[in-house]
Scaffold this motif. Sequence first.
Motif, PDB file in Angstrom:
ATOM      1  N   ASP A  28       0.765  16.823  -8.826  1.00 21.00           N
ATOM      2  CA  ASP A  28      -0.188  16.833  -9.932  1.00 21.00           C
ATOM      3  C   ASP A  28      -0.756  15.431 -10.167  1.00 21.00           C
ATOM      4  N   PRO A  29      -2.035  15.321 -10.481  1.00 19.09           N
ATOM      5  CA  PRO A  29      -2.628  13.999 -10.737  1.00 19.09           C
ATOM      6  C   PRO A  29      -1.924  13.223 -11.861  1.00 19.09           C
ATOM      7  N   GLU A  30      -1.420  13.930 -12.859  1.00 22.43           N
ATOM      8  CA  GLU A  30      -0.724  13.244 -13.960  1.00 22.43           C
ATOM      9  C   GLU A  30       0.567  12.581 -13.485  1.00 22.43           C
ATOM     10  N   VAL A  31       1.241  13.196 -12.545  1.00 23.83           N
ATOM     11  CA  VAL A  31       2.452  12.603 -11.978  1.00 23.83           C
ATOM     12  C   VAL A  31       2.094  11.324 -11.235  1.00 23.83           C
ATOM     13  N   VAL A  32       1.029  11.375 -10.448  1.00 22.22           N
ATOM     14  CA  VAL A  32       0.583  10.196  -9.707  1.00 22.22           C
ATOM     15  C   VAL A  32       0.174   9.096 -10.689  1.00 22.22           C
ATOM     16  N   ARG A  33      -0.564   9.455 -11.731  1.00 24.09           N
ATOM     17  CA  ARG A  33      -0.980   8.458 -12.730  1.00 24.09           C
ATOM     18  C   ARG A  33       0.229   7.800 -13.397  1.00 24.09           C
ATOM     19  N   ASP A  34       1.268   8.583 -13.681  1.00 25.90           N
ATOM     20  CA  ASP A  34       2.476   8.026 -14.281  1.00 25.90           C
ATOM     21  C   ASP A  34       3.128   6.983 -13.374  1.00 25.90           C
ATOM     22  N   VAL A  35       3.219   7.303 -12.082  1.00 29.29           N
ATOM     23  CA  VAL A  35       3.837   6.365 -11.137  1.00 29.29           C
ATOM     24  C   VAL A  35       2.938   5.142 -10.940  1.00 29.29           C
ATOM     25  N   LEU A  36       1.630   5.358 -10.883  1.00 31.41           N
ATOM     26  CA  LEU A  36       0.703   4.224 -10.796  1.00 31.41           C
ATOM     27  C   LEU A  36       0.867   3.328 -12.020  1.00 31.41           C
ATOM     28  N   GLY A  37       0.996   3.935 -13.189  1.00 30.67           N
ATOM     29  CA  GLY A  37       1.183   3.170 -14.425  1.00 30.67           C
ATOM     30  C   GLY A  37       2.445   2.334 -14.390  1.00 30.67           C
ATOM     31  N   TYR A  38       3.501   2.876 -13.825  1.00 32.80           N
ATOM     32  CA  TYR A  38       4.756   2.130 -13.675  1.00 32.80           C
ATOM     33  C   TYR A  38       4.509   0.835 -12.900  1.00 32.80           C
ATOM     34  N   TRP A  39       3.829   0.964 -11.754  1.00 29.26           N
ATOM     35  CA  TRP A  39       3.576  -0.218 -10.925  1.00 29.26           C
ATOM     36  C   TRP A  39       2.529  -1.144 -11.550  1.00 29.26           C
ATOM     37  N   GLN A  40       1.568  -0.579 -12.278  1.00 34.74           N
ATOM     38  CA  GLN A  40       0.568  -1.422 -12.950  1.00 34.74           C
ATOM     39  C   GLN A  40       1.232  -2.281 -14.022  1.00 34.74           C
ATOM     40  N   ARG A  41       2.166  -1.719 -14.762  1.00 36.40           N
ATOM     41  CA  ARG A  41       2.877  -2.487 -15.794  1.00 36.40           C
ATOM     42  C   ARG A  41       3.669  -3.630 -15.182  1.00 36.40           C
ATOM     43  N   LYS A  42       4.109  -3.463 -13.960  1.00 34.93           N
ATOM     44  CA  LYS A  42       4.845  -4.518 -13.252  1.00 34.93           C
ATOM     45  C   LYS A  42       3.914  -5.496 -12.546  1.00 34.93           C
ATOM     46  N   GLY A  43       2.605  -5.237 -12.610  1.00 34.81           N
ATOM     47  CA  GLY A  43       1.630  -6.131 -11.993  1.00 34.81           C
ATOM     48  C   GLY A  43       1.513  -5.991 -10.494  1.00 34.81           C
ATOM     49  N   ARG A  44       1.952  -4.863  -9.937  1.00 32.85           N
ATOM     50  CA  ARG A  44       1.952  -4.680  -8.492  1.00 32.85           C
ATOM     51  C   ARG A  44       0.777  -3.863  -7.977  1.00 32.85           C
ATOM     52  N   ILE A  45       0.082  -3.158  -8.859  1.00 34.58           N
ATOM     53  CA  ILE A  45      -1.086  -2.370  -8.463  1.00 34.58           C
ATOM     54  C   ILE A  45      -2.272  -2.805  -9.300  1.00 34.58           C
TER      55      ILE A  45
END
Length: 71
Positions: A28-45
């Motif tokens: 699901d796109p929401e699952v992908v967005r959640d994981v992307l958000g995890y890495w964005q908060r860490k400054g990796r994406i």
Amino acid sequence: MTPSELRTYLRQRGQASLVDLVARFDTDPEVVRDVLGYWQRKGRIQEAAAGCGKTCSNCNNGPVVFYQWQE
């Protein structure tokens, strides 16, 4: 899809759109967005917008957002 699977995929490809990631991980796109958000908060994406790649200038879809891995 785990955060490490997404990390590995983006490291290998350099960048991918949400549509690419949803198709790759068959989730699901929401699952992908959640994981992307995890890495964005860490400054990796980082998000980067790009056009459709065509030169006609008649694109009504607007820019496509790509997600790029940052080392």
